[in-house]
Design a protein around this motif. Structure first.
Motif, mmCIF file in Angstrom:
data_model
loop_
_atom_site.group_PDB
_atom_site.id
_atom_site.type_symbol
_atom_site.label_atom_id
_atom_site.label_comp_id
_atom_site.label_asym_id
_atom_site.label_seq_id
_atom_site.Cartn_x
_atom_site.Cartn_y
_atom_site.Cartn_z
ATOM 1 N N ILE A 35 -0.062 -1.626 7.689
ATOM 2 C CA ILE A 35 0.225 -1.834 6.381
ATOM 3 C C ILE A 35 -1.280 -2.704 5.597
ATOM 4 O O ILE A 35 -1.819 -1.953 4.769
ATOM 5 N N PRO A 36 -1.801 -3.573 6.258
ATOM 6 C CA PRO A 36 -3.106 -3.863 5.595
ATOM 7 C C PRO A 36 -4.223 -3.297 5.439
ATOM 8 O O PRO A 36 -5.068 -2.467 4.679
ATOM 9 N N GLY A 37 -4.404 -2.517 6.696
ATOM 10 C CA GLY A 37 -5.234 -1.678 7.321
ATOM 11 C C GLY A 37 -5.451 -0.266 6.955
ATOM 12 O O GLY A 37 -6.443 0.296 6.695
ATOM 13 N N THR A 38 -4.400 0.431 6.240
ATOM 14 C CA THR A 38 -4.720 0.910 5.408
ATOM 15 C C THR A 38 -4.546 1.870 4.660
ATOM 16 O O THR A 38 -4.930 2.015 3.689
ATOM 17 N N SER A 39 -4.202 0.711 3.843
ATOM 18 C CA SER A 39 -4.505 -0.136 2.471
ATOM 19 C C SER A 39 -5.658 0.397 1.847
ATOM 20 O O SER A 39 -5.880 0.576 0.834
ATOM 21 N N ASN A 40 -5.838 -0.392 3.084
ATOM 22 C CA ASN A 40 -7.969 -0.866 2.652
ATOM 23 C C ASN A 40 -7.909 0.708 2.942
ATOM 24 O O ASN A 40 -9.658 0.581 2.777
ATOM 25 N N LEU A 41 -8.223 1.273 2.895
ATOM 26 C CA LEU A 41 -8.322 2.981 2.741
ATOM 27 C C LEU A 41 -8.846 3.067 1.526
ATOM 28 O O LEU A 41 -10.114 4.263 1.084
ATOM 29 N N CYS A 42 -7.803 2.800 0.948
ATOM 30 C CA CYS A 42 -8.623 2.786 -1.034
ATOM 31 C C CYS A 42 -9.658 2.514 -1.238
ATOM 32 O O CYS A 42 -9.910 2.768 -2.407
ATOM 33 N N ASP A 43 -10.317 1.872 -0.688
ATOM 34 C CA ASP A 43 -11.555 1.001 -0.833
ATOM 35 C C ASP A 43 -12.557 2.163 -1.155
ATOM 36 O O ASP A 43 -13.987 2.359 -2.164
ATOM 37 N N SER A 44 -12.223 3.072 -0.305
ATOM 38 C CA SER A 44 -13.325 4.743 -0.179
ATOM 39 C C SER A 44 -12.766 5.734 -1.287
ATOM 40 O O SER A 44 -13.108 6.582 -1.417
ATOM 41 N N GLY A 45 -11.017 5.188 -1.786
ATOM 42 C CA GLY A 45 -10.950 5.931 -2.961
ATOM 43 C C GLY A 45 -11.256 6.043 -4.097
ATOM 44 O O GLY A 45 -12.153 5.365 -4.813
#
Length: 440
Positions: free
Chosen positions: A384-394
């Motif tokens: 959950i936190p891992g995939t959520s932080n893909l937003c940092d490149s979005g």
């Protein structure tokens, strides 16, 4: 946003701008440890042996890699020669939330002022104030809960200054093809900080006493401040140690970026800008889920997995090391797609925004259905936190693409939407649990 950035080859990776990203990484790491320190220490600060959350007293399912010297119980620890306070759960809730109100107060004005007076002073001052107040927290607790609330509020204001001013620096230091990498390196410090404080916070409390949590991480913050004011400059043109090659590379890559000295903020244009509202909506959704996970993860782990005081801290920290790793890897992948012209900038931002919002939501929805499986639950909690932080490149760095001149100001507004979502989500979740009970 549809224009492709220049593909000029970047100078070597070991450059000053990556050193700046590392310093900002450690600054973010320090601030998050200072913010979470009270959450770790409060179990020993209050006069109760039945505190919910991170330090659960159950001894079921111990992990193999726990430390032998941590076998003391909460009762044994509370007999140490440290102060214990009669703070009700309602009072503790006010103390915890006060730092968020402080952050909200300074998000927008600090972002605007950083664009005028320079981010170096804003960030450095915010980090220094937060570090000094962290050192002062144990003494403030002896004077009364009111002083603790005031300190936490001011500390939140200081950290709000530090967070929003970062994008003013990247607007002048980050070439378009390296923005995802640089901002992800800097931003991953928050996830690494959460991992560290959850891993070692309880051990520090048991070995040295809860005040040393504040002393250690407050002192580290002061050291980071010294490094910050010595090494960091607002732009590459005025840095005395930057190489000519790197300076030319940064300046040439930003030649198409607006450098207007105009101080006024085009509020009306911003209100009518749909891409900005998409960014604000993304922040609201992202912080909604992240706040629930951060707030209720320790309780969920102790309630569902039935772990003891030591294992709970270790398990609660694992999702954050995954989050930090995914932040950095996501930034690398995003800039790889851009540098090879595989995808347009707008497509990359939309792709990582969609993945960062959809994947963790699906994992969170699946949690109640796999509660009987220890391994599956742990995997989902890590994802959950891992995939959520893909937003940092979005959408999180999209303000640098949309309006680099006002990046810090817009970041302040964006984080304001996120903090509002966090307050609403944590309050609503607590209310639902109190009314219908946990679904697990």
């Amino acid at each position: 946003m549809d224009e492709k950035p220049s593909t000029r080859k970047s100078p070597e990776f070991c450059s000053l701008r990556y050193g700046l990203a590392l310093i900002m990484h450690f600054s973010n790491l320090t601030m998050i440890t200072q913010r979470v320190s009270l959450s770790i220490a409060i179990i020993a600060m209050v006069n109760s042996t039945q505190q919910p959350g991170l330090f659960n007293t159950s001894t079921e399912r111990p992990l193999a890699f726990t430390f032998n010297h941590s076998n003391r119980s909460i009762k044994e620890f509370n007999t140490a020669e440290v102060s214990v306070y009669e703070w009700s759960p309602e009072t503790q809730g006010i103390i915890f939330s006060s730092i968020n109100y402080g952050i909200i107060l300074t998000l927008i004005p600090s972002g605007y002022l950083a664009g005028i007076f320079g981010a170096k002073q804003m960030l450095g001052a915010g980090l220094l104030i937060s570090s000094l107040l962290t050192l002062f927290t144990p003494l403030a607790a002896d004077f009364g809960v009111i002083l603790v609330i005031v300190i936490r509020t001011v500390q939140g204001m200081a950290q709000g200054m530090a967070w929003t001013g970062q994008f003013t620096i990247w607007a002048k230091w980050a070439p378009p093809l390296e923005r995802s990498k640089l901002t992800s390196i800097a931003g991953s410090g928050s996830a690494f900080g959460s991992f560290i404080i959850l891993c070692v916070g309880g051990l520090i409390s048991q070995a040295l006493g809860w005040p040393f949590i504040f002393y250690i991480f407050g002192s580290i913050g002061c050291v980071c401040c010294l490094l910050w004011f010595t090494v960091i400059y607002d732009d590459p043109l005025h840095h005395p140690c930057i190489s000519i090659r790197e300076k030319e590379h940064i300046v040439s890559s930003l030649t198409q970026q607006s450098s207007s000295p105009r101080r006024s903020v085009p509020i009306k244009s911003m209100v009518r800008c749909l891409p900005l509202w998409a960014i604000f909506t993304g922040f609201f959704s992202h912080f909604w889920l992240c706040t629930i996970i951060i707030t209720y993860l320790p309780t969920y782990i102790s309630s569902v997995l039935r772990v003891n005081i030591r294992d709970s801290g270790v398990l609660s920290s694992l999702p954050f090391i995954a989050a930090a790793s995914c932040t950095i890897l996501g930034g690398q992948l995003a800039d790889f797609l851009l540098s090879r012209n595989l995808l347009r900038l707008i497509t990359v931002r939309k792709l990582f925004s969609s993945l960062g919002l959809l994947l963790p939501s699906l994992c969170a929805v699946a949690l109640p259905f796999v509660a009987s499986s220890y391994t599956t639950t742990i995997i989902l909690l890590i994802l959950i936190p891992g995939t959520s932080n893909l937003c940092d490149s979005g959408f999180i760095i999209n303000t640098l693409d949309v309006a680099p001149r006002y990046a810090s100001f817009l970041m302040g507004i964006s984080r304001g939407f996120g903090l509002i979502a966090g307050i609403i989500s944590s309050t609503a979740t607590g209310f639902l649990i109190s009314q219908v009970g946990p679904v697990y």
